[in-house]
Design an enzyme around this catalytic site. Structure first.
Site, PDB file in Angstrom:
ATOM      1  CE1 TYR A  56      39.594  43.792  39.652  1.00  0.00           C
ATOM      2  CE2 TYR A  56      40.484  44.940  37.745  1.00  0.00           C
ATOM      3  CZ  TYR A  56      40.278  44.862  39.097  1.00  0.00           C
ATOM      4  OH  TYR A  56      40.763  45.860  39.907  1.00  0.00           O
ATOM      5  CG  HIS A 128      44.361  43.018  43.449  1.00  0.00           C
ATOM      6  ND1 HIS A 128      43.619  42.460  42.433  1.00  0.00           N
ATOM      7  CD2 HIS A 128      43.698  44.143  43.789  1.00  0.00           C
ATOM      8  CE1 HIS A 128      42.559  43.219  42.179  1.00  0.00           C
ATOM      9  NE2 HIS A 128      42.583  44.238  43.003  1.00  0.00           N
ATOM     10  CB  SER A 208      36.093  53.369  43.834  1.00  0.00           C
ATOM     11  OG  SER A 208      35.906  52.026  43.463  1.00  0.00           O
ATOM     12  N   PRO A 209      37.227  56.551  42.200  1.00  0.00           N
ATOM     13  CG  PRO A 209      38.117  57.647  40.328  1.00  0.00           C
ATOM     14  CD  PRO A 209      37.929  56.277  40.919  1.00  0.00           C
ATOM     15  N   GLY A 211      33.243  57.092  43.733  1.00  0.00           N
ATOM     16  CA  GLY A 211      32.427  56.434  44.756  1.00  0.00           C
ATOM     17  C   GLY A 211      31.567  55.325  44.190  1.00  0.00           C
ATOM     18  NE  ARG A 212      33.366  49.911  45.461  1.00  0.00           N
ATOM     19  CZ  ARG A 212      34.032  50.289  46.550  1.00  0.00           C
ATOM     20  NH1 ARG A 212      33.500  51.203  47.350  1.00  0.00           N
ATOM     21  NH2 ARG A 212      35.204  49.775  46.853  1.00  0.00           N
ATOM     22  N   GLY A 213      30.299  55.133  41.353  1.00  0.00           N
ATOM     23  CA  GLY A 213      29.207  55.733  40.594  1.00  0.00           C
ATOM     24  C   GLY A 213      28.284  56.613  41.403  1.00  0.00           C
TER      25      GLY A 213
END
Length: 334
Positions: A56, A128, A208-209, A211-213
């Protein structure tokens, strides 16, 4: 904040974690001051399971988290990840980043992460992505030596198949599997992974729970995504797929209105309801979204609500969750 146990014999962590990636990577619009304030607020709310990775930035997110850890390292259950080689290729292009799971790289990566994070130990250390050139037994064997040395507390692995997970667990107990899982990303339910984590007593840490927003209902058009936001190239956020998927977000919004909650809280509560061994790590870089997410820990969806959501989301979602480059890095078994 409630707590949960990661797996059958794992550590106790906050029922919601905090994904730190977006503070330095993938979404653009970075603000270290607000990110550090968000990390401060997370501890005030009892959210002490923090997730980062060396890729990151690369590297800058671990450095940022390391700043936040100073003087209070013992209050945080710290997870980071290794495997991607920095600057070896770009996500979203024909040549994605390379992965190295060799024992020599395990050692190199952990020493560098410890230095950037300003700590002498990592609570949960993940591979990862699977390195197809290195047997998983060799990678996990090298990671296990870090546990013996006290540099790492528990081992994790990310985005692997049920077979790889079993092989890894046979070498050293795997405490957590981190993979994408949400209302609109449900492959784990049908590919044997869910059954495997339950059978082996491994915790599931969905990234991403939300859904990436998308499941918050805030994204209705692609032009809302700024320059540098990787979702602009994500198949589900392309104009046609996004339009087709809006009915899914509308369902979550309608249920949230009925419950006096927010869409984010409903989407996270659904994930939490799928098993006590599940600890989602919604990412955010702003305090207001962190506070909204925290409310999910006390929202209980009844059987009718869960069935309503399942009925809408079980049909195929428009667009794959990743582009071809990123999908090629996911171990989907044979």
């Amino acid at each position: 904040m409630k707590t949960r146990t990661l797996g059958r014999n794992g550590p106790t962590v906050s029922a919601l974690g905090l994904g730190c990636m977006g503070m330095s990577h993938a979404y653009g619009g970075y603000d270290d001051t607000e990110s550090l304030a968000t990390l401060d607020r997370a501890l005030e709310l009892g959210i002490y399971f923090w997730d980062t990775a060396d890729i990151y930035g690369p590297h800058t997110n671990e450095q940022l988290v390391g700043r936040a850890l100073q003087g209070r390292r013992e209050r945080v259950f710290l997870a980071t990840k290794f495997g991607f080689i920095a600057n070896s290729g770009q996500f979203g292009t024909a040549q994605g980043p390379k992965v190295d799971g060799s024992p020599a790289y395990v050692r190199q990566a952990v020493e560098a992460s410890l230095q950037r994070l300003g700590t002498d130990h990592i609570d949960l250390y993940y591979l990862h992505r699977l390195d197809p050139a290195t047997p998983i037994e060799d990678t996990v064997g090298a990671m296990a030596r870090l546990v013996q040395e006290g540099k790492v507390g528990y081992l994790g692995i990310s985005e692997v198949s049920a077979d790889t997970l079993r092989r890894a667990h046979a070498v050293h107990p795997i405490t957590a599997l981190q993979s994408e899982y949400s209302l609109w990303t449900r492959e784990l339910e049908g590919n044997g992974v869910f059954d495997t984590v339950r059978d082996l007593g491994i915790g599931l840490v969905p990234f991403s729970p939300l859904g990436r927003g998308f499941l918050t209902g805030a994204i209705t058009a692609q032009d809302q995504l700024g320059e540098g936001d990787f979702r602009r190239s994500n198949p589900r956020f392309q104009a046609e797929a996004l339009a087709a998927n809006l009915r899914l977000a509308d369902t979550v919004k309608a249920m949230a209105a009925d419950l006096g909650a927010t869409p984010a809280q409903v989407a996270l509560a659904w994930v939490l309801a799928q098993g006590e061994y599940i600890v989602p790590i919604p990412g955010t870089k702003r305090r207001k979204y962190l506070e909204d997410n925290a409310g999910a820990a006390t929202l209980v969806l009844d059987a009718d609500a869960l069935a309503r959501l399942d009925a809408v989301f079980q049909p195929d979602v428009a667009g794959p969750r990743y582009g071809a480059t990123e999908l090629a890095l996911v171990d989907r078994g044979h």
